[in-house]
Design an enzyme around this catalytic site. Structure first.
Site, PDB file in Angstrom:
ATOM      1  N   GLU A 328       9.085   5.163   7.636  1.00  0.00           N
ATOM      2  CA  GLU A 328       8.164   4.041   7.673  1.00  0.00           C
ATOM      3  C   GLU A 328       7.413   4.003   9.005  1.00  0.00           C
ATOM      4  O   GLU A 328       8.030   3.954  10.065  1.00  0.00           O
ATOM      5  CB  GLU A 328       8.907   2.707   7.516  1.00  0.00           C
ATOM      6  CG  GLU A 328       9.700   2.562   6.232  1.00  0.00           C
ATOM      7  CD  GLU A 328      10.464   1.253   6.200  1.00  0.00           C
ATOM      8  OE1 GLU A 328      10.569   0.672   5.115  1.00  0.00           O
ATOM      9  OE2 GLU A 328      10.961   0.811   7.261  1.00  0.00           O
ATOM     10  N   CYS A 329       6.099   4.007   8.951  1.00  0.00           N
ATOM     11  CA  CYS A 329       5.235   3.794  10.113  1.00  0.00           C
ATOM     12  C   CYS A 329       5.576   4.767  11.247  1.00  0.00           C
ATOM     13  O   CYS A 329       5.178   5.915  11.205  1.00  0.00           O
ATOM     14  CB  CYS A 329       5.303   2.336  10.569  1.00  0.00           C
ATOM     15  SG  CYS A 329       3.900   1.852  11.607  1.00  0.00           S
TER      16      CYS A 329
END
Length: 457
Positions: A328-329
């Site tokens: 994530e990210c």
């Protein structure tokens, strides 16, 4: 029908806009109450990661994020109900301005009938503070503003000018003098992570506590009438899918720390065993069946990540072995071939996905979105000041909360799922269980690994 309830004093701390000092005041109040031996539970409105880290240290208690869209009403109701059973005081810090966003801080306060205090930076104004407060108080008839905390107040005369113009029935609860020693350090995505400046924060918390205690603010708040929180009719942890027997390795260090405690709690409630590791300092992965590479600040630590070739090799082997990985990210940036930091220096990353990450100054991307995963939709949010270029064709895009344009790209190669979106697991536990169980098929045929690792030698 479930009619259980619990009560305790509660206060929603809001502001006319961001940057007014909400977190500083909330942390000071939490520490002051804690110093008095009170159990204070703090919640943060919205998807923020950094403020809860700071507030948890100040309160000595876990801090949950509450967002009516991302988490849902039942989840928020359950968290309030559980907290009220043991807390002497509940504090809720709002996000942005009181009426900003859909849903807004005002929506959350109104739903649970929480009294509001407004924190306002009064530097450069006097009587206008009263006008602004009157406007906030009268904008909606389903909220209750019970006081003003004037932040950055210049003098006793400044305080008097503000106090004499406040709407009837809304007192000035405190006037906090201008003091840079109380302010919380910031960087490009918000506050500096609590673990990086723990000792410095302790000094600021204690100074802040002394200021609010001198205003008798903690004692005033404890005399507020209790708020009654009713248990949700549908408890969100009932009939959870099982991850029993699965071990999930979770990256957690200064580079990867954007982790909802609620996500960890849910994984454990589903029976998963969690093992934390550091991509910065560890040479090997823990023994595990799946990996979670959350967001954080890999751009600040990119040189160290690049230098840890043993860890990069271990994660690449995990990918080759076709085991589930959620990135994530910041985790997505780590999975790309390279990452260029704010000094315009390029560092080698994992190379699991073709593409190159780079920071892009103050402009950023943020917003609430639903990740359209093959396992099922999961709500979450995006907040980043980087870009990823040269990436493969995504399997899907995030669906924006209120805009038809495609949201963040969602990539999948083998059993790696990578996206800029931060997922809130409790929104769809069944999809999360499938994602980490490895029971679902890849969205595309596995690619030639040698073709993927362009930058890894």
């Amino acid at each position: 029908m479930n009619t259980a309830n619990a009560s305790c004093p509660a206060l929603f701390i809001a502001a006319p806009s961001s940057g007014q000092g909400k977190t500083t005041v909330t942390a000071a109040l939490a520490r002051a109450l804690r110093n008095q031996g009170k159990v204070v539970r703090v919640f943060k409105t919205g998807p923020d990661y950094l403020d809860p880290q700071v507030l948890a240290q100040a309160a000595g208690q876990p801090v949950d994020q509450l967002d009516l869209w991302m988490a849902g009403e039942a989840y928020c109701r359950q968290r309030f109900y559980e907290a009220a059973q043991t807390a002497d005081m509940i504090l809720v810090e709002g996000a942005m301005g009181l009426f900003d966003g859909e849903p807004s801080s005002a929506d959350l306060a109104a739903l649970f009938d929480l009294p509001l205090v407004v924190v306002m930076d009064v530097k450069g104004m006097a009587q206008t503070a009263g006008a602004l407060l009157a406007g906030l108080a009268g904008f909606r008839d389903d909220i209750r503003i019970v006081g003003l905390i004037a932040n950055n107040c210049g003098s006793q005369r400044h305080r008097e000018l503000i106090e004499t113009t406040l709407p009837q029935g809304i007192p000035l609860l405190a006037a906090i003098a201008r003091n840079p020693e109380l302010a919380l350090p910031e960087r490009h995505l918000g506050l500096v992570q609590a673990d990086e400046i723990r000792d410095d924060l302790e000094v600021r918390f204690e100074k802040g506590a002394s200021v609010v205690e001198a205003e008798n603010l903690p004692q005033t708040l404890l005399t507020l009438p209790p708020v009654t929180f009713t248990a949700p009719a549908d408890v969100v942890t009932v009939d959870l899918p099982s991850l029993a027997g699965r071990t999930i390795g979770v990256a957690k260090d200064a580079a990867f720390s954007f982790i909802y405690q609620a996500n960890l709690d849910l994984l454990e409630q589903m029976g998963a065993q969690l093992r934390f590791f550091s991509p910065l300092t560890d040479s090997n992965l823990p023994s595990c069946d799946a990996l979670w590479l959350p967001g954080g600040y890999p751009e600040i630590h990119s040189a160290t990540l690049a230098a840890n070739s043993a860890m990069r090799a271990a994660i690449r082997q995990f990918f080759i072995d076709d085991k589930p990985i959620l990135a994530e990210c910041g985790g997505l940036l780590y999975c790309l071939e390279t990452l260029t930091d704010y000094d315009d220096t390029t560092h080698t990353m994992l190379g699991l996905l073709p593409g190159h990450g780079a920071m892009r100054g103050r402009r950023g991307c943020q917003g609430m979105q639903t990740a359209a995963l093959p396992e099922g939709p999961v709500r979450g949010h995006a907040h980043h000041r980087s870009m990823a270029e040269g990436t493969p064709e995504p399997i899907a895009h995030g669906e924006r909360q209120r805009h038809p344009a495609p949201g963040e790209a969602i990539f999948r190669d083998r059993r790696l799922t990578a996206t800029y979106l931060h997922l809130f697991f409790a929104n769809n536990p069944a999809a999360i269980a499938l994602l980490f169980s490895g029971k679902t098929s890849p969205a595309r045929q596995p690619i030639d690994f040698e073709d993927t690792l362009h930058a890894v030698k």
